[in-house]
Design a protein around this motif. Structure first.
Motif, PDB file in Angstrom:
ATOM      1  N   ARG A  78      30.117  52.727 -20.149  1.00  0.00           N
ATOM      2  CA  ARG A  78      30.104  51.483 -19.377  1.00  0.00           C
ATOM      3  C   ARG A  78      30.264  51.760 -17.887  1.00  0.00           C
ATOM      4  O   ARG A  78      29.684  51.065 -17.048  1.00  0.00           O
ATOM      5  N   PHE A  82      27.554  50.711 -15.083  1.00  0.00           N
ATOM      6  CA  PHE A  82      27.879  49.911 -13.903  1.00  0.00           C
ATOM      7  C   PHE A  82      27.395  50.603 -12.633  1.00  0.00           C
ATOM      8  O   PHE A  82      26.836  49.971 -11.738  1.00  0.00           O
ATOM      9  N   ARG A  85      23.680  50.140 -12.251  1.00  0.00           N
ATOM     10  CA  ARG A  85      23.295  48.801 -11.811  1.00  0.00           C
ATOM     11  C   ARG A  85      23.541  48.631 -10.314  1.00  0.00           C
ATOM     12  O   ARG A  85      22.767  47.988  -9.619  1.00  0.00           O
ATOM     13  N   ARG A 172      26.358  30.581 -12.756  1.00  0.00           N
ATOM     14  CA  ARG A 172      25.229  31.489 -12.966  1.00  0.00           C
ATOM     15  C   ARG A 172      24.298  30.995 -14.068  1.00  0.00           C
ATOM     16  O   ARG A 172      23.088  31.217 -14.013  1.00  0.00           O
ATOM     17  N   LEU A 203      28.496  36.282 -22.072  1.00  0.00           N
ATOM     18  CA  LEU A 203      28.271  37.241 -20.984  1.00  0.00           C
ATOM     19  C   LEU A 203      29.533  37.554 -20.203  1.00  0.00           C
ATOM     20  O   LEU A 203      29.488  38.335 -19.248  1.00  0.00           O
ATOM     21  N   ASN A 206      30.219  41.256 -19.881  1.00  0.00           N
ATOM     22  CA  ASN A 206      29.062  42.120 -19.624  1.00  0.00           C
ATOM     23  C   ASN A 206      28.722  42.984 -20.844  1.00  0.00           C
ATOM     24  O   ASN A 206      28.826  44.215 -20.808  1.00  0.00           O
ATOM     25  N   LEU A 234      19.083  36.965 -17.007  1.00  0.00           N
ATOM     26  CA  LEU A 234      20.375  37.603 -17.211  1.00  0.00           C
ATOM     27  C   LEU A 234      20.222  38.999 -17.812  1.00  0.00           C
ATOM     28  O   LEU A 234      21.017  39.898 -17.528  1.00  0.00           O
ATOM     29  N   GLN A 235      19.190  39.198 -18.636  1.00  0.00           N
ATOM     30  CA  GLN A 235      18.945  40.526 -19.179  1.00  0.00           C
ATOM     31  C   GLN A 235      18.593  41.511 -18.067  1.00  0.00           C
ATOM     32  O   GLN A 235      19.079  42.647 -18.042  1.00  0.00           O
ATOM     33  N   GLU A 237      19.496  41.187 -14.963  1.00  0.00           N
ATOM     34  CA  GLU A 237      20.655  41.333 -14.089  1.00  0.00           C
ATOM     35  C   GLU A 237      21.739  42.200 -14.711  1.00  0.00           C
ATOM     36  O   GLU A 237      22.317  43.063 -14.044  1.00  0.00           O
ATOM     37  N   PHE A 238      22.027  41.993 -16.012  1.00  0.00           N
ATOM     38  CA  PHE A 238      23.126  42.705 -16.657  1.00  0.00           C
ATOM     39  C   PHE A 238      22.682  43.973 -17.376  1.00  0.00           C
ATOM     40  O   PHE A 238      23.513  44.775 -17.792  1.00  0.00           O
ATOM     41  N   MET A 240      21.346  44.306 -20.362  1.00  0.00           N
ATOM     42  CA  MET A 240      21.749  44.309 -21.771  1.00  0.00           C
ATOM     43  C   MET A 240      20.528  44.268 -22.680  1.00  0.00           C
ATOM     44  O   MET A 240      19.410  43.944 -22.270  1.00  0.00           O
TER      45      MET A 240
END
Length: 359
Positions: A78, A82, A85, A172, A203, A206, A234-235, A237-238, A240
């Motif tokens: 993780r 991060f 990203r 968001r 979410l 995260n 959101l996919q 952005e995050f 996932m």
């Protein structure tokens, strides 16, 4: 190049032991979910899609339980995710999906459903948007209370920090005046608003995987389009992965990278979305695609194709191929005697059908 594996399901069997008999809701399922990708699971009601999703999180209702198989979670690093990203945002959104690190592999099926390890994974690493938000949200707790509960459970945030984070999540996902909505109850919100609250809650920590079980069932088509667009944003952005369970093949065409077709607790075909839509192999997949209304067909006054028969009673499963009694290509003496094994047609492309046995 293929994205790294996130979830690997091998021969998963989840059965319900009732007084009337044993219901084999999931009976030998195999498929893979890749990081940052969207996998759509399709099939008629009663085919085991939701039970498969609940099995991943070990939240199968009693008297059901996982009796066999593996659910291998390739847990990403993780901290490294991060950092990537952050680097991606500094590089104008360029993303390297293949630069993921895996810290460990956990067999979720082997964990105690009430144990500490699976409770740490639920909500933090893997989250779920349930089919009906009105029954999934507590009617006696405020929206903000339910979101902050997950945040405080899985992070070190204090009350004020969790509140600010929850309000930002509500903003968001497109909820107006989120600071006011924070203190409202679910019954004060519309169906679309409640679904957005569920997305915000999912979410909040995260997650690496978001499971969405029919997330647009109870909303109108305009809200449905907004929610699907929101999930895609959101996919990105995050970063996932998404496992999307749906009956709507139009949603599959728009959202999916990979598709799994299930029938009566088994996977009958899987592959990438282009292969499934343009070259379906299994008769059940072909029948599903033929049942989609098409523009211009009404001018010729043609009847909409339908799949004859119904999904069999779970206590009276057919012998051999599960789809045999409804199949137009049924071969007596073969399809009613042999349950087809997976036949590899290419990389990540399989079909369970005796028609392709020689291939």
């Amino acid at each position: 190049m293929e994205s790294p594996i996130l979830i690997e399901i091998k021969n998963l069997k989840t059965h319900f032991f009732l007084d009337e008999g044993t219901v084999q809701a999931v009976n030998g399922v195999d498929f893979t979910i890749h990081q940052h990708k969207t996998l759509c699971v399709v099939g008629e009601s009663g085919c085991g899609k939701s039970v498969t999703a609940r099995s991943i999180l070990q939240i199968v209702d009693q008297p059901g339980r996982i009796v066999e198989g593996e659910i291998l979670y390739h847990r990403p690093d993780r901290l490294a995710a991060f950092s990537r990203r952050e680097a991606m945002s500094n590089n104008n959104g360029s993303n390297d999906n293949n630069a993921s690190e895996t810290t460990e592999i956990i067999d979720l099926a082997a964990l105690n459903p009430r144990g500490r390890e699976i409770r740490e994974i639920r909500g933090q690493d893997i989250s779920m948007i349930f089919q009906e938000p009105m029954t999934s949200l507590s009617p006696i707790h405020t929206v903000g209370n339910q979101i902050t509960e997950a945040i405080k459970l899985h992070t070190d945030m204090l009350e004020d920090e969790a509140r600010e984070h929850a309000i930002e999540l509500l903003r968001r996902v497109g909820i107006p005046r989120p600071d006011e909505r924070f203190d409202t109850y679910p019954f004060e919100l519309s169906g679309g608003m409640r679904q957005r609250v569920m997305i915000a809650m999912a979410l909040s920590c995260n997650p690496a995987l978001l499971i969405a079980d029919e997330p647009t069932t109870a909303v109108d088509v305009t809200t449905q389009a907004q929610i699907l667009e929101l999930l895609e944003e959101l996919q990105d952005e995050f970063g996932m992965a998404i496992m999307l369970i749906t009956h709507d093949l139009g949603v599959v065409a728009e959202m999916a990278d990979d598709v799994v077709v299930m029938y009566l607790g088994q996977v009958v075909e899987r592959g990438d979305v282009d292969s499934i839509f343009h070259d379906p192999k299994h008769p059940y997949t072909q029948a599903l695609l033929k049942s989609i209304p098409r523009l211009g067909v009404s001018r010729n006054r043609q009847r909409l194709d339908s799949i004859r028969g119904m999904v069999p009673d779970p206590y009276n499963r057919p012998t051999g191929c599960m789809f045999g009694p409804r199949c137009d290509h049924f071969m007596p003496g073969r399809c009613d005697a042999v349950n087809p094994p997976p036949i590899q047609l290419g990389p990540e492309r399989e079909v369970n059908c005796l028609l392709y046995e020689e291939e």
